[in-house]
Design a protein around this motif. Sequence first.
Motif, short mmCIF file in Angstrom:
data_model
loop_
_atom_site.label_atom_id
_atom_site.label_comp_id
_atom_site.label_asym_id
_atom_site.label_seq_id
_atom_site.Cartn_x
_atom_site.Cartn_y
_atom_site.Cartn_z
N PRO A 68 48.58 55.11 -30.88
CA PRO A 68 48.23 56.12 -29.96
C PRO A 68 49.76 56.38 -29.08
O PRO A 68 50.14 57.28 -28.93
CB PRO A 68 47.52 56.05 -28.76
CG PRO A 68 46.29 55.20 -29.75
CD PRO A 68 47.20 54.09 -30.59
N GLU A 69 50.21 55.06 -28.79
CA GLU A 69 51.49 55.33 -27.70
C GLU A 69 52.81 55.84 -28.72
O GLU A 69 53.53 56.38 -28.12
CB GLU A 69 51.76 53.75 -27.39
CG GLU A 69 51.95 52.82 -28.23
CD GLU A 69 50.75 51.91 -28.63
OE1 GLU A 69 50.90 50.77 -29.21
OE2 GLU A 69 49.61 52.34 -28.36
N VAL A 70 52.59 55.49 -30.31
CA VAL A 70 53.87 56.09 -31.02
C VAL A 70 53.57 57.79 -31.09
O VAL A 70 54.63 58.48 -30.99
CB VAL A 70 53.65 55.55 -32.27
CG1 VAL A 70 54.78 56.09 -33.32
CG2 VAL A 70 54.32 53.96 -32.12
N VAL A 71 52.38 58.27 -31.00
CA VAL A 71 52.30 59.52 -31.18
C VAL A 71 52.55 60.33 -29.93
O VAL A 71 53.22 61.26 -29.66
CB VAL A 71 50.48 59.84 -31.54
CG1 VAL A 71 50.33 61.31 -31.45
CG2 VAL A 71 50.22 59.36 -32.79
N THR A 72 52.20 59.55 -28.64
CA THR A 72 52.55 60.03 -27.52
C THR A 72 53.81 60.15 -27.40
O THR A 72 54.54 61.20 -26.76
CB THR A 72 51.75 59.20 -26.33
OG1 THR A 72 50.42 59.16 -26.54
CG2 THR A 72 52.19 59.81 -24.83
N TYR A 73 54.71 59.16 -27.66
CA TYR A 73 56.11 59.16 -27.68
C TYR A 73 56.67 60.12 -28.41
O TYR A 73 57.59 60.98 -27.83
CB TYR A 73 56.56 57.86 -28.20
CG TYR A 73 58.21 57.80 -28.20
CD1 TYR A 73 58.94 57.42 -27.05
CD2 TYR A 73 58.94 57.93 -29.24
CE1 TYR A 73 60.31 57.25 -27.06
CE2 TYR A 73 60.49 57.88 -29.21
CZ TYR A 73 61.02 57.82 -28.14
OH TYR A 73 62.21 57.65 -28.09
N VAL A 74 56.35 60.30 -29.47
CA VAL A 74 56.80 61.36 -30.61
C VAL A 74 56.44 62.79 -30.05
O VAL A 74 57.28 63.78 -29.96
CB VAL A 74 56.33 61.36 -31.81
CG1 VAL A 74 56.67 62.75 -32.87
CG2 VAL A 74 57.03 60.29 -32.67
N GLU A 75 55.36 63.02 -29.28
CA GLU A 75 54.87 64.37 -28.81
C GLU A 75 55.73 64.77 -27.58
O GLU A 75 56.00 65.75 -27.40
CB GLU A 75 53.36 64.30 -28.33
CG GLU A 75 52.70 64.34 -29.53
CD GLU A 75 51.14 64.01 -29.22
OE1 GLU A 75 50.30 64.50 -30.01
OE2 GLU A 75 50.77 63.58 -28.23
N GLN A 76 56.18 63.41 -26.90
CA GLN A 76 56.80 63.76 -25.45
C GLN A 76 58.48 64.05 -25.49
O GLN A 76 59.21 64.41 -24.88
CB GLN A 76 56.66 62.79 -24.44
CG GLN A 76 55.27 62.83 -24.10
CD GLN A 76 54.62 61.37 -23.15
OE1 GLN A 76 55.35 60.50 -22.97
NE2 GLN A 76 53.68 61.67 -22.59
N GLN A 77 59.01 63.67 -26.83
CA GLN A 77 60.33 63.66 -26.92
C GLN A 77 60.75 65.21 -27.13
O GLN A 77 60.18 65.85 -27.63
CB GLN A 77 60.96 63.05 -27.86
CG GLN A 77 60.49 61.61 -27.90
CD GLN A 77 61.17 60.89 -26.76
OE1 GLN A 77 62.40 60.97 -26.42
NE2 GLN A 77 60.24 60.29 -25.78
N PRO A 78 62.17 65.57 -26.67
CA PRO A 78 62.53 66.68 -27.05
C PRO A 78 62.68 66.76 -28.54
O PRO A 78 63.08 66.00 -29.25
CB PRO A 78 63.89 66.79 -26.21
CG PRO A 78 63.90 65.51 -25.25
CD PRO A 78 63.02 64.74 -25.79
N ALA A 79 62.26 68.01 -28.81
CA ALA A 79 62.37 68.26 -30.43
C ALA A 79 63.86 68.54 -30.99
O ALA A 79 64.18 69.32 -30.35
CB ALA A 79 61.40 69.51 -30.65
N PRO A 80 63.96 67.50 -31.84
CA PRO A 80 65.24 67.59 -32.59
C PRO A 80 65.25 68.92 -33.53
O PRO A 80 64.09 69.81 -33.61
CB PRO A 80 65.35 66.58 -33.31
CG PRO A 80 63.97 66.05 -33.53
CD PRO A 80 63.26 66.37 -32.42
N GLN A 81 66.42 69.44 -33.80
CA GLN A 81 66.22 70.72 -34.82
C GLN A 81 65.43 70.53 -35.84
O GLN A 81 65.48 69.58 -36.37
CB GLN A 81 67.83 70.94 -35.21
CG GLN A 81 67.88 72.17 -35.90
CD GLN A 81 67.80 73.46 -35.45
OE1 GLN A 81 67.99 73.24 -34.23
NE2 GLN A 81 67.23 74.61 -35.95
N SER A 82 64.48 71.67 -36.10
CA SER A 82 63.55 71.73 -37.13
C SER A 82 64.27 71.64 -38.53
O SER A 82 65.16 72.41 -38.88
CB SER A 82 62.39 72.65 -37.10
OG SER A 82 61.49 72.54 -38.19
N VAL A 83 64.11 70.70 -39.50
CA VAL A 83 64.45 70.85 -40.89
C VAL A 83 63.43 71.67 -41.66
O VAL A 83 62.41 71.46 -41.47
CB VAL A 83 64.58 69.56 -41.58
CG1 VAL A 83 65.04 69.58 -42.87
CG2 VAL A 83 65.50 68.68 -40.48
#
Length: 134
Positions: A68-83
Amino acid sequence: MKKLVITAAVAALMAGSAFAQNTNKEAGTAAGIVGGATAGAVVGGPIGAGVGAVVGGALGGALTPPPPEVVTYVEQQPAPQSVVVQEQIVVGQPIPSAVVLTPVPQNPRYAYAVVNDHRVIVEPQSRTVVQVIN
């Protein structure tokens, strides 16, 4: 012999789908059984279906969802440019090599990217998708 293999494959599918309701790992096993049986049937007929179900179940069950902590981290990061890629991004399948992965600092077993406007968590060694966040 063919009846035995087909019966075993059907029993494995039924057992896998019953267990798949409990956890993500078991869902991976059920998906692996179904996918393996389908691919095996195309290549080797009824016997291929049985072998494919067993191999697919083993590989599908090996996929571990991120903590869960990895999912939370990924959700909270500013989104890089979508490929944008033409391939469908599927859990258990490798992500295209054109996609640049960003490591998760607290857990190097995982990396992420934004693909087709979805955050995707990946096992970086094999580039296997372990979770798609909608």
